[in-house]
Design an enzyme around this catalytic site. Sequence first.
Site, short mmCIF file in Angstrom:
data_model
loop_
_atom_site.label_atom_id
_atom_site.label_comp_id
_atom_site.label_asym_id
_atom_site.label_seq_id
_atom_site.Cartn_x
_atom_site.Cartn_y
_atom_site.Cartn_z
N TRP A 56 0.80 -1.23 0.00
CA TRP A 56 0.00 0.00 0.00
C TRP A 56 0.83 1.27 0.00
O TRP A 56 0.39 2.30 -0.49
CB TRP A 56 -0.95 0.00 1.21
CG TRP A 56 -0.26 0.37 2.48
CD1 TRP A 56 0.11 1.63 2.87
CD2 TRP A 56 0.14 -0.50 3.52
NE1 TRP A 56 0.73 1.58 4.09
CE2 TRP A 56 0.76 0.27 4.51
CE3 TRP A 56 0.04 -1.89 3.72
CZ2 TRP A 56 1.28 -0.27 5.68
CZ3 TRP A 56 0.56 -2.41 4.88
CH2 TRP A 56 1.17 -1.63 5.85
N ASN A 57 2.03 1.20 0.61
CA ASN A 57 2.76 2.46 0.79
C ASN A 57 3.44 2.85 -0.51
O ASN A 57 4.08 2.03 -1.15
CB ASN A 57 3.79 2.32 1.91
CG ASN A 57 4.83 1.29 1.61
OD1 ASN A 57 4.50 0.20 1.14
ND2 ASN A 57 6.07 1.60 1.80
N LYS A 98 -0.77 -5.54 -9.91
CA LYS A 98 -1.80 -5.67 -8.86
C LYS A 98 -1.54 -4.65 -7.77
O LYS A 98 -0.57 -4.72 -7.04
CB LYS A 98 -1.82 -7.07 -8.25
CG LYS A 98 -3.02 -7.21 -7.30
CD LYS A 98 -2.95 -8.40 -6.40
CE LYS A 98 -2.66 -8.12 -4.96
NZ LYS A 98 -3.40 -7.03 -4.30
N GLY A 126 5.98 -7.80 2.23
CA GLY A 126 6.61 -8.40 3.40
C GLY A 126 7.22 -9.77 3.09
O GLY A 126 6.85 -10.42 2.11
N GLU A 134 11.47 -7.13 -3.27
CA GLU A 134 11.86 -5.97 -2.45
C GLU A 134 11.07 -6.06 -1.16
O GLU A 134 9.86 -5.80 -1.16
CB GLU A 134 11.52 -4.66 -3.18
CG GLU A 134 12.32 -4.41 -4.44
CD GLU A 134 13.78 -4.13 -4.17
OE1 GLU A 134 14.15 -3.85 -3.01
OE2 GLU A 134 14.56 -4.21 -5.12
N LEU A 135 11.74 -6.43 -0.08
CA LEU A 135 10.99 -6.72 1.14
C LEU A 135 11.29 -5.69 2.23
O LEU A 135 11.68 -4.58 1.94
CB LEU A 135 11.29 -8.15 1.58
CG LEU A 135 11.20 -9.19 0.44
CD1 LEU A 135 11.56 -10.57 0.92
CD2 LEU A 135 9.82 -9.18 -0.21
N CYS A 194 10.08 0.98 3.80
CA CYS A 194 10.94 -0.21 3.90
C CYS A 194 12.33 0.16 4.37
O CYS A 194 13.01 -0.64 5.00
CB CYS A 194 10.99 -0.91 2.56
SG CYS A 194 11.44 0.22 1.24
N GLU A 214 10.11 -5.94 12.28
CA GLU A 214 9.75 -4.69 11.59
C GLU A 214 8.42 -4.17 12.14
O GLU A 214 7.44 -4.89 12.18
CB GLU A 214 9.63 -4.97 10.08
CG GLU A 214 9.52 -3.72 9.25
CD GLU A 214 9.32 -4.01 7.75
OE1 GLU A 214 8.68 -5.03 7.41
OE2 GLU A 214 9.79 -3.19 6.94
P1 NAD Z 1 2.16 -7.60 2.02
O1 NAD Z 1 3.28 -8.53 1.77
O2 NAD Z 1 1.12 -7.99 3.01
O3 NAD Z 1 1.35 -7.26 0.69
C1 NAD Z 1 1.99 -6.81 -0.47
C2 NAD Z 1 1.16 -7.22 -1.67
O4 NAD Z 1 1.16 -8.64 -1.78
C3 NAD Z 1 -0.29 -6.77 -1.64
O5 NAD Z 1 -0.66 -6.32 -2.92
C4 NAD Z 1 -1.02 -8.06 -1.28
O6 NAD Z 1 -2.35 -8.09 -1.75
C5 NAD Z 1 -0.18 -9.09 -1.98
N1 NAD Z 1 -0.33 -10.44 -1.44
C6 NAD Z 1 -0.67 -10.82 -0.18
N2 NAD Z 1 -0.71 -12.17 -0.08
C7 NAD Z 1 -0.38 -12.66 -1.29
C8 NAD Z 1 -0.23 -13.98 -1.82
N3 NAD Z 1 -0.45 -15.06 -1.09
N4 NAD Z 1 0.15 -14.10 -3.10
C9 NAD Z 1 0.41 -13.01 -3.87
N5 NAD Z 1 0.25 -11.74 -3.44
C10 NAD Z 1 -0.14 -11.56 -2.17
O7 NAD Z 1 2.86 -6.25 2.39
P2 NAD Z 1 2.19 -4.99 3.02
O8 NAD Z 1 1.86 -5.32 4.43
O9 NAD Z 1 1.14 -4.49 2.09
O10 NAD Z 1 3.42 -3.95 2.95
C11 NAD Z 1 4.35 -3.84 3.95
C12 NAD Z 1 5.63 -4.59 3.64
O11 NAD Z 1 6.19 -4.15 2.40
C13 NAD Z 1 6.69 -4.31 4.68
O12 NAD Z 1 7.35 -5.49 5.05
C14 NAD Z 1 7.63 -3.37 3.95
O13 NAD Z 1 8.92 -3.31 4.48
C15 NAD Z 1 7.59 -3.88 2.57
N6 NAD Z 1 8.07 -2.86 1.59
C16 NAD Z 1 9.27 -3.06 0.95
C17 NAD Z 1 9.76 -2.10 0.08
C18 NAD Z 1 11.07 -2.27 -0.66
O14 NAD Z 1 11.25 -1.64 -1.70
N7 NAD Z 1 12.01 -3.06 -0.19
C19 NAD Z 1 9.02 -0.95 -0.16
C20 NAD Z 1 7.82 -0.78 0.52
C21 NAD Z 1 7.36 -1.76 1.38
#
Ligand code: NAD
Length: 487
Positions: free
Chosen positions: A149-150, A173, A227, A248-249, A282, A379
């Site tokens: 989302w961010n 997506k 994540g 990118e996590l 992140c 985190e």
């Molecule tokens: P998330 O992993 O819950 O969701 C991210 C995306 O994955 C969403 O679009 C979600 O719908 C999708 N998703 C969820 N379950 C899935 C599945 N089983 N199969 C496929 N897609 C699925 O992450 P979040 O909570 O929305 O975002 C926060 C995380 O993102 C934090 O850990 C943060 O550090 C990370 N992040 C990393 C970066 C980077 O560039 N390294 C940048 C921003 C955020």
Amino acid sequence: MQRFQCYIDGEFLDGEARYQSIDPATGKNWADMPEAREGDVDRAVNAAEMALYDGPWSKMTATQRGKLLYKLADLVAANAQKLAELETRDTGKIIRETSAQIAYVADYYRYYAGIADKIEGSYLPIDKQDMDVWLRREPIGVVAMVVPWNSQLFLSAVKIGPALAAGCTMVVKASEDGPAPLLEFARLIHEADFPAGVVNIITGFGASCGAALSRHPKVAHVAFTGGPETARHIVRNSAENLASTSLELGGKSPFIVFADADLESAANAQVAGIFAATGQSCVAGSRLIVERSIKDRFLNLLKDKAEAIRVGTPLDMATEVGPLATKRQQDHVAALIDKSVQSGARIVTGGQTPDGEGFYFPPTILDCDGVASPSLAEEFFGPVLSVVAFDTEAEALGLANDTRYGLASGVFTQNLTRAHRLMKGIRAGIVWVNTYRAVSPIAPFGGFGLSGHGREGGLAAALDYTRTKTIWLRTSDDPIPDPFVMR
Ligand code: NAD
């Protein structure tokens, strides 16, 4: 209530189901969203595959692709304010940040527009007579892009830009939390005149939409930001379609401050590093590692700055910290603080969920010195800084590397040789020295370990969206001799 649609094969569609998106500043529903499920995903991936191999996109020159990207960049710049307001409304990220960030997103598209016709193949000096051998660089295929989302416009631009430059087609997506800006961005793709099916933009829930997309048999590569737990699902799915992945996590990035640093600068960078985007970043510098001799002084400086931050409604230009994006996130931050306090961490400031509507959380500092606090390992993805002290440089480095993440890091010191030792010793994809949180389309970005793999930004990111094809051409007119001898 504002209404949004998916964008599939050049058409705006309602999606197989609908759901409502919540305004994080009020906790109330504000927009009606499409929910793509397996059928929509399948339609979008098929459209992307058609566009890749059969449509006008497949016949365009790289220069023509670049021109479309320039047009898109101009459209993003012209619509930045509108997109920023939507992102602020749907995710709670403050308008000051979304407007600056989205204006810069246009530069990412511009950068990759310039790269489109600079992705070159090569000629190989092959070790055989009468043989010409080339490597062609071709688009990797249909790319699935899954973002959190961010900063959705930013995190998608670092994928869409290089993938378009490389000639790929894609299904993006958006996160189910706050998809409005990305769904609106689809209108700019349409207006820029990208052929139908080249960029498809959908939203839906992870377990249904995201999973169906990442395991789709026609997907060649999954570019994911999110994540580590979700990344594991994506990688498991890739065992089915054997798609490559870039991940990118998250991070638990160290921010090291030595006694000789410019403390005012370091404090400003630390405040921005952890409280900007309400900590939902992140690269948040979430572990302060400070030299013991200045710990109290530096913590007082940070406490004063944290307490002076204007927390408020995200659409107000004066607001410096807005709400978290979801109630789930607010509860997670509060629960991890409680767990940390139980383990001995001391609250320096903040720490309590405020009363009232919206998903707010105050800037928080936890003194974890000498304590095995979970806040040093997990985190938050929220406005919480955990602090530890060190006595020697070796100890500082040991603390910095005491994490399974490896995304970003910061070092504040005036000592040049020490800065060089640390930039080599720190295990992270990015080291910022006497600065923090700087990014650019020209500079690769990414981490390792629990922070994922692959790099976004820079020329190499565009090459990552290509695959090579090796062409062998025999230049002799003589008949081919004995078939049982390899030449
Ligand atoms: P998330 O992993 O819950 O969701 C991210 C995306 O994955 C969403 O679009 C979600 O719908 C999708 N998703 C969820 N379950 C899935 C599945 N089983 N199969 C496929 N897609 C699925 O992450 P979040 O909570 O929305 O975002 C926060 C995380 O993102 C934090 O850990 C943060 O550090 C990370 N992040 C990393 C970066 C980077 O560039 N390294 C940048 C921003 C955020």
